[in-house]
Design a protein around this motif. Structure first.
Motif, PDB file in Angstrom:
ATOM      1  N   GLY A   1       0.817  -1.208   0.000  1.00  0.00           N
ATOM      2  CA  GLY A   1       0.000   0.000   0.000  1.00  0.00           C
ATOM      3  C   GLY A   1       0.851   1.258   0.000  1.00  0.00           C
ATOM      4  O   GLY A   1       0.543   2.230  -0.702  1.00  0.00           O
ATOM      5  N   ARG A   2       1.908   1.252   0.755  1.00  0.00           N
ATOM      6  CA  ARG A   2       2.800   2.412   0.801  1.00  0.00           C
ATOM      7  C   ARG A   2       3.479   2.615  -0.544  1.00  0.00           C
ATOM      8  O   ARG A   2       3.623   3.749  -1.017  1.00  0.00           O
ATOM      9  N   LEU A   3       3.901   1.534  -1.173  1.00  0.00           N
ATOM     10  CA  LEU A   3       4.511   1.648  -2.503  1.00  0.00           C
ATOM     11  C   LEU A   3       3.505   2.170  -3.524  1.00  0.00           C
ATOM     12  O   LEU A   3       3.833   3.015  -4.355  1.00  0.00           O
ATOM     13  N   GLU A   4       2.294   1.662  -3.459  1.00  0.00           N
ATOM     14  CA  GLU A   4       1.249   2.102  -4.387  1.00  0.00           C
ATOM     15  C   GLU A   4       0.977   3.596  -4.221  1.00  0.00           C
ATOM     16  O   GLU A   4       0.906   4.336  -5.207  1.00  0.00           O
ATOM     17  N   ARG A   5       0.814   4.039  -2.973  1.00  0.00           N
ATOM     18  CA  ARG A   5       0.545   5.464  -2.723  1.00  0.00           C
ATOM     19  C   ARG A   5       1.720   6.339  -3.159  1.00  0.00           C
ATOM     20  O   ARG A   5       1.526   7.379  -3.792  1.00  0.00           O
TER      21      ARG A   5
ATOM     22  N   ALA B   1       4.067   5.681  -5.396  1.00  0.00           N
ATOM     23  CA  ALA B   1       4.190   5.682  -6.858  1.00  0.00           C
ATOM     24  C   ALA B   1       3.168   6.623  -7.477  1.00  0.00           C
ATOM     25  O   ALA B   1       3.518   7.450  -8.332  1.00  0.00           O
ATOM     26  N   LEU B   2       1.926   6.514  -7.054  1.00  0.00           N
ATOM     27  CA  LEU B   2       0.890   7.361  -7.638  1.00  0.00           C
ATOM     28  C   LEU B   2       1.169   8.838  -7.362  1.00  0.00           C
ATOM     29  O   LEU B   2       1.032   9.677  -8.251  1.00  0.00           O
ATOM     30  N   GLU B   3       1.589   9.160  -6.155  1.00  0.00           N
ATOM     31  CA  GLU B   3       1.944  10.550  -5.838  1.00  0.00           C
ATOM     32  C   GLU B   3       3.037  11.059  -6.769  1.00  0.00           C
ATOM     33  O   GLU B   3       2.929  12.156  -7.319  1.00  0.00           O
ATOM     34  N   LEU B   4       4.075  10.264  -6.937  1.00  0.00           N
ATOM     35  CA  LEU B   4       5.197  10.677  -7.787  1.00  0.00           C
ATOM     36  C   LEU B   4       4.799  10.752  -9.257  1.00  0.00           C
ATOM     37  O   LEU B   4       5.214  11.677  -9.971  1.00  0.00           O
TER      38      LEU B   4
ATOM     39  N   VAL C   1      12.078   3.711  -9.852  1.00  0.00           N
ATOM     40  CA  VAL C   1      11.751   2.766  -8.788  1.00  0.00           C
ATOM     41  C   VAL C   1      12.438   3.196  -7.493  1.00  0.00           C
ATOM     42  O   VAL C   1      11.846   3.126  -6.411  1.00  0.00           O
ATOM     43  N   ALA C   2      13.663   3.663  -7.588  1.00  0.00           N
ATOM     44  CA  ALA C   2      14.391   4.115  -6.400  1.00  0.00           C
ATOM     45  C   ALA C   2      13.642   5.247  -5.693  1.00  0.00           C
ATOM     46  O   ALA C   2      13.542   5.270  -4.454  1.00  0.00           O
ATOM     47  N   GLU C   3      13.093   6.169  -6.477  1.00  0.00           N
ATOM     48  CA  GLU C   3      12.348   7.295  -5.888  1.00  0.00           C
ATOM     49  C   GLU C   3      11.051   6.816  -5.235  1.00  0.00           C
ATOM     50  O   GLU C   3      10.670   7.314  -4.168  1.00  0.00           O
ATOM     51  N   ILE C   4      10.397   5.859  -5.860  1.00  0.00           N
ATOM     52  CA  ILE C   4       9.170   5.307  -5.282  1.00  0.00           C
ATOM     53  C   ILE C   4       9.491   4.638  -3.952  1.00  0.00           C
ATOM     54  O   ILE C   4       8.820   4.889  -2.939  1.00  0.00           O
ATOM     55  N   ALA C   5      10.506   3.802  -3.945  1.00  0.00           N
ATOM     56  CA  ALA C   5      10.888   3.097  -2.725  1.00  0.00           C
ATOM     57  C   ALA C   5      11.279   4.081  -1.621  1.00  0.00           C
ATOM     58  O   ALA C   5      10.862   3.921  -0.466  1.00  0.00           O
ATOM     59  N   GLU C   6      12.048   5.085  -1.992  1.00  0.00           N
ATOM     60  CA  GLU C   6      12.465   6.081  -0.994  1.00  0.00           C
ATOM     61  C   GLU C   6      11.258   6.804  -0.412  1.00  0.00           C
ATOM     62  O   GLU C   6      11.157   6.983   0.806  1.00  0.00           O
TER      63      GLU C   6
ATOM     64  N   ARG D   1      -6.890   9.710 -10.054  1.00  0.00           N
ATOM     65  CA  ARG D   1      -5.468  10.009 -10.172  1.00  0.00           C
ATOM     66  C   ARG D   1      -4.776   8.980 -11.061  1.00  0.00           C
ATOM     67  O   ARG D   1      -3.964   9.325 -11.915  1.00  0.00           O
ATOM     68  N   ARG D   2      -5.116   7.715 -10.868  1.00  0.00           N
ATOM     69  CA  ARG D   2      -4.540   6.639 -11.675  1.00  0.00           C
ATOM     70  C   ARG D   2      -4.886   6.853 -13.148  1.00  0.00           C
ATOM     71  O   ARG D   2      -4.043   6.722 -14.029  1.00  0.00           O
ATOM     72  N   HIS D   3      -6.142   7.186 -13.410  1.00  0.00           N
ATOM     73  CA  HIS D   3      -6.606   7.419 -14.777  1.00  0.00           C
ATOM     74  C   HIS D   3      -5.820   8.558 -15.432  1.00  0.00           C
ATOM     75  O   HIS D   3      -5.433   8.460 -16.604  1.00  0.00           O
ATOM     76  N   SER D   4      -5.567   9.631 -14.694  1.00  0.00           N
ATOM     77  CA  SER D   4      -4.840  10.768 -15.266  1.00  0.00           C
ATOM     78  C   SER D   4      -3.411  10.375 -15.632  1.00  0.00           C
ATOM     79  O   SER D   4      -2.879  10.821 -16.650  1.00  0.00           O
ATOM     80  N   VAL D   5      -2.788   9.528 -14.817  1.00  0.00           N
ATOM     81  CA  VAL D   5      -1.430   9.055 -15.108  1.00  0.00           C
ATOM     82  C   VAL D   5      -1.446   8.178 -16.357  1.00  0.00           C
ATOM     83  O   VAL D   5      -0.618   8.345 -17.261  1.00  0.00           O
TER      84      VAL D   5
END
Length: 188
Positions: A10-14, A16-19, A30-35, A103-107
């Motif tokens: 869930g944290r990775l999903e949130r 990633a979507l934010e970024l 991926v590094a930025e998502i994980a961080e 948000r997912r749709h816009s990406v």
């Protein structure tokens, strides 16, 4: 990294979507998502094959909902009635995540590669729906047609739902699309 915290997926999903919304899909690593999620890249790859899959992880749950709803439809239900019941069940699940869906749709809409992946997901859902209809005894051609039409209805209703300014629920858009389908096929 600090202390272990639950809900890595869930944290990775949130994160990633934010970024993806902030920077765009292409400019996010991926590094930025994980961080952002407070995790390591290794943890990311334990959960997802690549950065696209973060956006499509819920596909299997949606497929289960659709297939289960077709199986639970009354025996007397026509193939399209069973598909309509499946779409309603999916709408109930997705309604809880409307802002995420927007948000997912816009990406996805901003990236051709992700649009292609979304089409593959929809094709998989159609295949699963057709399989569920065949399990009910529907012939191959009718099952395939009902499933494809159902996914087309879903796709149009979903787009209208995420792009709306009002407070209509996804199930209302699905109902309107099914009514529209009946209207355009009445003269056939």
């Amino acid at each position: 990294m600090g202390r272990w915290q639950p809900d890595a997926r869930g944290r990775l999903e949130r994160a990633a979507l934010e970024l993806y919304v902030e920077r765009g899909f292409e400019r996010t690593s991926v590094a930025e998502i994980a961080e952002r999620a407070g995790l390591t890249e290794r943890t990311f790859f334990r959960h997802y094959a690549d950065k696209r899959e973060v956006l499509f992880a819920g596909s299997s749950v949606l497929q289960e909902v659709l297939v289960d709803a077709v199986a639970r439809a009354p025996e007397s239900a026509t193939p399209m009635d069973a598909v309509a019941a499946a779409l309603e069940a999916a709408a109930a699940v997705l309604q809880e995540r409307q802002e995420h869906a927007r948000r997912r749709h816009s990406v996805i809409d901003a990236n051709t590669e992700l649009q292609e992946r979304e089409l593959i997901k929809l094709a998989s859902l159609s295949t699963a729906l057709a399989g569920a209809l065949r399990q009910r005894g529907v012939d191959d051609a009718s099952a395939g047609l009902a499933a494809e039409v159902g996914i087309a209805v879903f796709k149009i209703a979903f787009r209208r739902w995420v792009e709306q300014a009002g407070d209509k629920e996804l199930s209302q858009f699905i109902g309107e699309s099914l009514t529209g389908l009946k209207a355009v096929t009445a003269d056939a």
